[in-house]
Write an enzyme that holds these catalytic residues in place. Structure first.
Site, mmCIF file in Angstrom:
data_model
loop_
_atom_site.group_PDB
_atom_site.id
_atom_site.type_symbol
_atom_site.label_atom_id
_atom_site.label_comp_id
_atom_site.label_asym_id
_atom_site.label_seq_id
_atom_site.Cartn_x
_atom_site.Cartn_y
_atom_site.Cartn_z
ATOM 1 N N CYS A 28 0.808 -1.222 0.000
ATOM 2 C CA CYS A 28 0.000 0.000 0.000
ATOM 3 C C CYS A 28 0.840 1.271 0.000
ATOM 4 C CB CYS A 28 -1.002 -0.012 1.145
ATOM 5 S SG CYS A 28 -0.310 -0.040 2.805
ATOM 6 N N HIS A 79 -2.553 0.214 7.308
ATOM 7 C CA HIS A 79 -2.899 0.216 5.886
ATOM 8 C C HIS A 79 -3.206 1.641 5.446
ATOM 9 C CE1 HIS A 79 -4.058 -1.698 2.170
ATOM 10 N NE2 HIS A 79 -5.192 -1.034 2.160
ATOM 11 N N HIS A 91 -6.196 1.498 -3.244
ATOM 12 C CA HIS A 91 -5.213 0.910 -2.333
ATOM 13 C C HIS A 91 -4.753 -0.436 -2.868
ATOM 14 C CE1 HIS A 91 -8.129 -1.930 -0.198
ATOM 15 N NE2 HIS A 91 -8.903 -1.229 -0.997
#
Length: 133
Positions: A28, A79, A91
């Site tokens: 990510c 994340h 993402h």
């Protein structure tokens, strides 16, 4: 927004790979780093831990395309993604690779942590001006 969606088309389907930085596999924070460099000519740090210190924190209600969104799911790894507008963010999903998800999805709502604005209007105006030349 169009530039971000074009980047999504470039990266969609790229598998997730922790530590990955290219089309063979990406995580990510590397996705964010690549998209920011290629779209906004802005170099961000490599890791989520460093990226969450960039720019200024904003309220979720203030999100604009290009803002960063951060999540704190169970486990040691945080994340992050890039808000693309319409309640959605791009993402690198650990299960599905690069994709666009909805912020109001119950999972992402549950683990939403914060949002940050790294792109200020002066930077975007300068970038738009240089692209017109």
């Amino acid at each position: 927004r169009r530039a971000l969606l074009a980047q999504h088309q470039r990266w969609v389907g790229t598998p997730y790979r922790l530590g990955g930085t290219n089309e063979r596999g990406i995580d990510c924070s590397a996705l964010i780093q690549n998209v920011y460099r290629d779209t906004f000519n802005l170099q961000l740090p490599r890791t989520t831990r460093q990226q969450v210190k960039q720019g200024r924190q904003i309220d979720r209600s203030e999100l604009q395309p290009g803002d960063l969104v951060f999540f704190n799911p169970p486990g040691a790894v945080r994340h992050a993604g890039i808000y693309v507008g319409g309640g959605r963010f791009m993402h690198a999903s650990s299960s599905k690779g690069v994709m666009i998800s909805r912020l109001d999805n119950s999972y992402w709502q549950r683990y939403y942590w914060q949002s940050r604005r790294t792109l200020e209007p002066t930077h975007l105006a300068g970038l738009a001006d240089s692209l017109q030349r």
